[in-house]
Scaffold this active site. Structure first.
Site, mmCIF file in Angstrom:
data_model
loop_
_atom_site.group_PDB
_atom_site.id
_atom_site.type_symbol
_atom_site.label_atom_id
_atom_site.label_comp_id
_atom_site.label_asym_id
_atom_site.label_seq_id
_atom_site.Cartn_x
_atom_site.Cartn_y
_atom_site.Cartn_z
ATOM 1 N N ARG A 31 16.420 3.712 -6.147
ATOM 2 C CA ARG A 31 15.843 2.399 -6.447
ATOM 3 C C ARG A 31 14.677 2.174 -5.487
ATOM 4 N NH1 ARG A 31 18.009 2.681 -10.589
ATOM 5 N NH2 ARG A 31 19.401 1.213 -11.640
ATOM 6 N N GLU B 14 8.800 -2.717 -9.352
ATOM 7 C CA GLU B 14 8.600 -2.074 -10.642
ATOM 8 C C GLU B 14 8.317 -3.086 -11.749
ATOM 9 O OE1 GLU B 14 11.449 1.225 -10.348
ATOM 10 O OE2 GLU B 14 11.721 0.856 -12.484
ATOM 11 N N HIS C 48 10.013 5.782 -13.711
ATOM 12 C CA HIS C 48 11.478 5.593 -13.775
ATOM 13 C C HIS C 48 12.096 6.318 -14.980
ATOM 14 C CE1 HIS C 48 14.859 2.690 -12.337
ATOM 15 N NE2 HIS C 48 15.359 3.843 -12.759
HETATM 16 C C1 GLV Z 1 18.763 4.451 -13.729
HETATM 17 O O1 GLV Z 1 17.981 4.191 -12.859
HETATM 18 C C2 GLV Z 1 20.145 4.109 -13.682
HETATM 19 O O2 GLV Z 1 20.568 3.422 -12.743
HETATM 20 O O3 GLV Z 1 20.878 4.516 -14.586
#
Ligand code: GLV
Length: 327
Positions: free
Chosen positions: A245, A274, A292
């Site tokens: 993250r 983001e 991402h």
């Molecule tokens: C993606 O970032 C997830 O947490 O599945």
């Protein structure tokens, strides 16, 4: 025996064909958003009103405002993601709402992408590609062209967060003959021992590692876990990979460290704010930036959607959720 009242299930995005089939097989009513990328906040607040289940994305903020909008009918929030920092789990718990995520189905895809970033940054793949495409400079083989980190000749990988994805990353590193160190973990157990992973406290791991890869969840304890001080411990030539993250890293401090050579390179799939990216990062050649896409394998995405739907189905049917996030 009476069947528990199913209630309506709302999906905050347009499901894939496979997920749509699963939704069509449910006994109760289903509503779905039109766009695969999700819904505007105001649309979601309106569509969730009176729903019994919400299947949502990591970009949906599930907070008191949303829970109020949904009303007392809401029994389950099923996140189509393993991370669930977008959900106020305490607020859900206080209202008796089950929260679920999708652990275990995206480990390999996410570790594949983290390793792709490790290789791309260590061996300067994207920089070199841009150089060839630019056609600006005539070039021929030369000993100093895009020289980077030797990954398979004893480089050390430091894994911060040795859960399922961290272990999947370690398996890849083992195949590349890397030395592997990791921060202490309660869950790593036998596999960590089999992979020969050494445990180190974070500051020692940062000093020791050539590449540091982040695989911990975002919590109040891990917000800005990597800041200016930690980047200095990593040192010149080192590489940071973040597929976890964004807010785990102080992005402004990272941009400075990449610009002034405090560390060598970074590979980022996630960002602090983001989808905004720190403008200094956009201008730097020694960082690879991805939108991402850690779990963006076709089969993986289907597995995530199916697990989220199954979690919602189970709670509506009065069964235990397969993968609740509550302790
Ligand atoms: C993606 O970032 C997830 O947490 O599945």
């Amino acid at each position: 025996m009476s069947t528990p009242n199913q209630g309506r299930l709302h999906v905050s995005f347009r499901p894939s064909d496979r997920a749509r089939q699963a939704l069509d097989g449910l006994p109760g009513p289903v509503t779905c958003a039109a766009e695969p990328s999700g819904q505007d906040r105001s649309e979601l607040l309106s569509d969730v009103r009176g729903a019994a289940a919400l299947v949502c994305l990591l970009t949906d903020r599930v907070d008191a405002e949303l829970l109020d909008a949904a009303g007392p009918s809401l029994r389950v929030v099923a996140n189509m993601a393993v991370g669930h920092d977008n959900i106020d789990v305490a607020a859900c718990t206080a209202r008796g709402i089950t929260v679920t995520n999708t652990p275990g189905v995206l480990d390999e895809a996410t570790a594949d992408l983290a390793f792709a970033l490790l290789l791309a940054t260590s061996r300067r793949v994207v920089e070199a590609d841009a150089f060839v495409r630019s056609g600006g400079e005539p070039w021929s083989w030369r000993p100093d062209l895009f020289v980077g980190l030797d990954v398979s000749s004893g480089a050390t990988l430091g894994i911060v967060g040795l859960g399922r994805i961290g272990l999947a990353m370690a398996r890849r590193a083992r195949a590349f003959d890397m030395r592997i160190v990791a921060t202490p973990s309660r869950s790593a157990g036998e596999e960590a021992a089999r992979l020969g992973i050494e445990t180190l406290p974070l500051p020692d791991l940062l000093v020791t590692s050539d590449v540091v890869s982040l695989h911990c969840p975002l919590t109040p304890d891990t917000r800005h876990l990597i800041g200016a001080k930690e980047l200095r411990l990593m040192g010149p030539g080192s590489v940071l990979v973040n597929t976890a993250r964004g807010p785990i890293v102080d992005e402004a401090a990272l941009a400075t460290a990449l610009a002034d050579g405090t560390i060598g390179a970074a590979g980022l799939d996630v960002f602090e704010n983001e989808p905004a990216v720190h403008p200094d990062l956009l201008a730097l050649p020694n960082v690879v930036l991805l939108p991402h896409i850690g779990s963006a394998g076709r089969a993986t995405r289907d597995r995530m959607a199916m697990l989220a739907i199954d979690n919602a189905r189970a709670v509506l049917a009065g069964e235990p959720a397969p993968t609740p996030v509550h302790p």
